[in-house]
Design an enzyme around this catalytic site. Structure first.
Site, short mmCIF file in Angstrom:
data_model
loop_
_atom_site.label_atom_id
_atom_site.label_comp_id
_atom_site.label_asym_id
_atom_site.label_seq_id
_atom_site.Cartn_x
_atom_site.Cartn_y
_atom_site.Cartn_z
N PRO A 152 16.58 -10.96 -45.21
CA PRO A 152 16.19 -11.79 -46.36
C PRO A 152 14.70 -11.74 -46.67
O PRO A 152 14.30 -12.24 -47.73
CB PRO A 152 16.62 -13.20 -45.94
CG PRO A 152 16.69 -13.16 -44.46
CD PRO A 152 17.10 -11.78 -44.09
N TYR B 180 5.05 -16.60 -46.77
CA TYR B 180 5.58 -15.89 -45.61
C TYR B 180 4.51 -15.94 -44.53
O TYR B 180 3.39 -15.46 -44.75
CB TYR B 180 5.89 -14.43 -45.95
CG TYR B 180 7.02 -14.20 -46.91
CD1 TYR B 180 8.30 -13.90 -46.45
CD2 TYR B 180 6.81 -14.27 -48.29
CE1 TYR B 180 9.34 -13.68 -47.34
CE2 TYR B 180 7.85 -14.05 -49.18
CZ TYR B 180 9.11 -13.75 -48.70
OH TYR B 180 10.15 -13.52 -49.59
N LYS C 75 15.87 -9.48 -51.41
CA LYS C 75 16.45 -8.34 -52.14
C LYS C 75 17.97 -8.35 -52.21
O LYS C 75 18.56 -7.56 -52.95
CB LYS C 75 15.98 -7.03 -51.49
CG LYS C 75 14.49 -6.78 -51.62
CD LYS C 75 14.06 -6.76 -53.05
CE LYS C 75 12.58 -6.69 -53.23
NZ LYS C 75 12.15 -6.97 -54.60
N TYR D 105 8.07 -6.30 -54.73
CA TYR D 105 8.54 -7.69 -54.70
C TYR D 105 9.19 -8.07 -56.03
O TYR D 105 10.25 -8.69 -56.06
CB TYR D 105 7.37 -8.62 -54.40
CG TYR D 105 7.76 -10.07 -54.21
CD1 TYR D 105 8.34 -10.49 -53.02
CD2 TYR D 105 7.56 -11.02 -55.21
CE1 TYR D 105 8.71 -11.82 -52.83
CE2 TYR D 105 7.91 -12.34 -55.03
CZ TYR D 105 8.49 -12.73 -53.84
OH TYR D 105 8.85 -14.04 -53.66
N HIS E 134 7.76 -17.52 -61.19
CA HIS E 134 6.71 -17.36 -60.18
C HIS E 134 5.93 -16.09 -60.46
O HIS E 134 6.50 -15.01 -60.62
CB HIS E 134 7.32 -17.28 -58.78
CG HIS E 134 7.58 -18.61 -58.17
ND1 HIS E 134 7.72 -18.80 -56.81
CD2 HIS E 134 7.72 -19.84 -58.73
CE1 HIS E 134 7.95 -20.09 -56.57
NE2 HIS E 134 7.96 -20.73 -57.71
#
Length: 389
Positions: A292, A200, A296, A384, A72
């Site tokens: 979550p 998200y 991580k 990220y 990704h």
């Protein structure tokens, strides 16, 4: 039994550390209280940072991950009908890998037999002894028969509820904790994802996440009060709520299907310090928990293992006691940065019960800033994809 390192916990952190030490010729044994089948039945996240992928590559256990995982290069933040794309690959030159934690664990388990890493399953009543000394030992029971492992170091990779952290005296330790007023209700289904990258979403009805385990298996979440029960959420109700919170574009591409797993996971931020006391080193959830949001948890465990393996290899290879002494500070420096990112993303994308119009306005302003600022997007992308170890 005598060994150099006794590893408590046979999840991905313990197995990963065991393989790294075994590859360096360091004698170790892994103790796990559950069966292998029980561990493989647990559903966990699967967005892997470079550090986790790199460790699997270093061990030569990355073939299936490379064949079946999904690289990704970005992810999305949604607010109502707006989709903010964070182009991680363009901003950092790196990417993450979507590959389930269960699959990593399976790869590590399969390699244990092939490579001769000793893993003891069904180890009950595990207890740590003399961790303040240079000759600690661990006791456990197999089918009621007491066993003992004498070692030089113990690595506690046994999760939040395991015995390792509890062995550290309260007088030398400190705990930091934030318990969140909601949990994540997750559904796993064998359907194609609604988007090729994660979404998200911050909606007036609450948070939602569109994720996946593969091109044909999807994982979705919504946040719910801690008073909710899974039985209150039949599949149809959950799919309907996801469609509302994720927005019309995601809903139009969403494929519904029967759940193969549904659960509610409470959220907390937790850090235990120090991560090393005497001959005991803590790794993963035994020392810290992250919400979550941002994926991580497993990756922090992998960076702990990286630091622990380096310290233990230096000790046994060069008698370098300073490397052991530096372990906690090195690990905690990265832990706190990951805690900050997970906390800030959780705060940005969730509606907290105590929030009012001001807090909501701050979320909108922050999302507006992120949408219009390459600097803000770069900061998010760097965190990220995973900060350097």
């Amino acid at each position: 039994m005598k060994t150099q390192v006794c590893i408590i916990g046979g999840g991905p952190a313990g197995l990963l550390l065991g393989h790294l030490l075994h590859a360096e010729g360091i004698a170790c044994v892994v103790l796990e209280r559950h069966t292998a089948a029980h561990i493989l039945a647990r559903i966990r996240a699967g967005v892997l940072e470079q550090v986790t992928v790199g460790l699997m590559e270093r061990l030569g256990l990355d073939a299936r991950m490379k064949a079946e995982g999904l690289p990704h290069g970005g992810f999305n933040l949604a607010d109502g009908e707006r989709l903010i794309h964070i182009d991680v690959a363009a901003l950092t030159g790196k990417q993450v890998m979507v590959y389930g934690q269960t699959e990593i664990t399976r790869d590590l388990m399969d390699a244990s037999d092939e490579r001769g890493l000793q893993v003891v399953y069904g180890a009950q009543d595990v207890a740590l002894h003399d961790i303040d000394s240079d000759a600690p030992y661990v006791t456990y029971a197999i089918e009621g028969v007491r066993q003992r492992v004498d070692c030089r170091f113990i690595a506690g990779c046994d999760g939040f509820h395991g015995p390792s952290r509890k062995a550290v005296p309260a007088r030398v330790s400190k705990e930091f904790e934030r318990v969140y007023p909601f949990g994540w209700l997750g559904i796993l289904a064998d359907v194609a994802p609604c988007n090729h990258e994660l979404i998200y979403a911050n909606h007036e009805r609450g948070f939602a996440l569109a994720s996946m385990r593969s091109a044909t298996r999807s994982r979705y979440y919504i946040d719910v009060p801690l008073t909710e029960k899974v039985e209150d959420w039949p599949d149809d109700r959950l799919w309907d709520e996801l469609a509302i919170r994720l927005g019309p574009d995601a809903a139009a591409n969403m494929t519904r299907g029967p759940s193969i797993e549904k659960s509610i996971a409470p959220l907390r931020s937790f850090v235990f310090a120090p991560m090393r006391h005497g001959s005991l080193l803590l790794c993963g959830d035994s020392a810290h928990i992250v919400p979550p949001t941002g994926a991580k948890g497993l990756n922090l465990a992998a960076s702990d293992v990286h630091y622990a393996a380096h310290a233990l290899t230096a000790f046994f290879g060069r008698n370098d006691a300073e490397a052991i002494g530096a372990y906690s500070d090195r690990a905690l420096a990265r832990v706190w940065k990951a805690e900050r990112f997970s906390w800030s993303l959780t705060r940005l994308m969730h509606r907290f019960p105590e929030d009012g119009p001001f807090e909501r306005a701050m979320q909108v302003a922050e999302l507006d800033y992120i949408a219009s600022s390459q600097a803000a997007q770069t900061s998010i992308a760097e965190n990220y994809v995973g900060l350097p170890v």
